[in-house]
Design an enzyme around this catalytic site. Sequence first.
Site, short mmCIF file in Angstrom:
data_model
loop_
_atom_site.label_atom_id
_atom_site.label_comp_id
_atom_site.label_asym_id
_atom_site.label_seq_id
_atom_site.Cartn_x
_atom_site.Cartn_y
_atom_site.Cartn_z
N LYS A 145 0.85 -1.20 0.00
CA LYS A 145 0.00 0.00 0.00
C LYS A 145 0.88 1.25 0.00
CE LYS A 145 -3.97 1.69 2.77
NZ LYS A 145 -4.83 1.30 3.91
N SER A 175 -9.51 1.48 3.10
CA SER A 175 -8.69 2.27 2.20
C SER A 175 -7.70 1.45 1.39
CB SER A 175 -7.92 3.31 3.03
OG SER A 175 -7.03 2.67 3.95
N SER A 188 -10.03 -1.26 7.10
CA SER A 188 -9.42 -1.07 5.78
C SER A 188 -8.63 -2.24 5.25
CB SER A 188 -8.53 0.18 5.78
OG SER A 188 -9.32 1.33 5.96
#
Length: 465
Positions: free
Chosen positions: A77, A150, A174
């Site tokens: 990420k 996210s 997330s």
Amino acid sequence: MHFLELHEIATLIRRGEATSSEVTEAMLERIDRYDARLSSFSDVLADSARKEAEERDSRYGAGREPGVLHGVPIAVKDLFAVTGTPTTAGTRAFDDQIAAFDATVVQRLRSAGAVIIGKLNMSEGAFAAHHPQLGTPRNPWGDHLWVGASSSGNAAATSAGLCYASMGSDTGGSIRFPSAATGLSGLKPTWGRVSRAGMVGFARDLDCPGPMARSVRDCAIVYDAISGPDPDDPVTLRRPGSSLTEACEHAEDIVGGTRIGFDPSFLALCDAETRDVILAAAAVLESLGAELVEVALPSVEQIVDDWTPACAVEAALVHEDVFRRSPEVYGPQLSALIAQGLAVSGVDYQRILHRRQDFSGRVRETFADIDALLLQVTGIAGPTAEYLDDIGVGAEWRTRIMMATCPINSAGLPAMTIPGGVTGSGAPIGFQIVGASDREATIVALAQAFQRHTDHHRRHPSAYV
């Protein structure tokens, strides 16, 4: 090859039946073929990945003992620092923030032999919405479906077979939201079990880095490689943790006699398809020797309502300098959140922290009589992006989306999300197994036993086969 599980491709590489360079090149070709549609990667590290793969192959050829992730392409990420690349955290505010070092989890992935193939798109600042100039990753199971937030790029890339696992983070769901939305397994660890050093924070007191992969066993392997104390993150836990790989190996032995709690009031707020998946999962675990126990969880409404202002204060701390200097670089949702955080009084924030402490204590009391807890991830199966836009951040958002995830962060507990079925239209449905603090081994064993006796995690989006 691209939909093999991480441990399967690692075995092929160790046996010499494939090389890291071959596997990495195959992943880069898939990224080139599919990611223009998916928008999962913010930065494809093709040149460095090829060099890294060649180095893995040469080290193995020289007779050196390979790491557990030897030669396997993994993506991270874009809030984890990777040397020489931007760490944007999904916002234009950090476009020029070039990392001079690797985040601790990236260092540990590399030490275990992984090839870092790229950085993954995410919602802005790890909040809910994506920056309007950067676009939103698509769900490989259907463009109309919510991809989660996210760690949205993680979900799209890992589900579509563009990497074998990915590093995400979870502040209120997330890792679990995108894993459930795309048929993946995802582990949110106990708070403090995985270092956040070199990671752009969202809400420091809630942020948990963790793996997303195609199976529980793969998550266990990655977790074992990245977890443990880190002097660069002083809050990481120093007490010894369990080997989750060993927990997977002894899953059936651990499941027998395990007491799993379920709260009928949570189940009642799920739609029929989600409820059926949870009940079916409970039946499988019971058949393996677990005992289902009805429990009454403490009220979560206030904790869910507290989550946004608490994150607002902590996000304001991360972004304050840039926001005061250049507020125009932020998207509207994160901008509003930062402004909200700057306006919260110290007294009001302290009230939030007191309520969080009280809630955590009540949750610990619940776990005095059970070993794990079975919960939905979202109360609605296969939510669409349009549905999320329509409901906004209100009462339905709280009960259908947030009520089973963000309270787990508030209590600092570990949670394993795994696929349990599909909707009538074929969208994945996930559920979560939650443990007491430091009980990752228990929830991973339960999840692994479930996956040994079901095949939900072996389904893949047909458009990317």
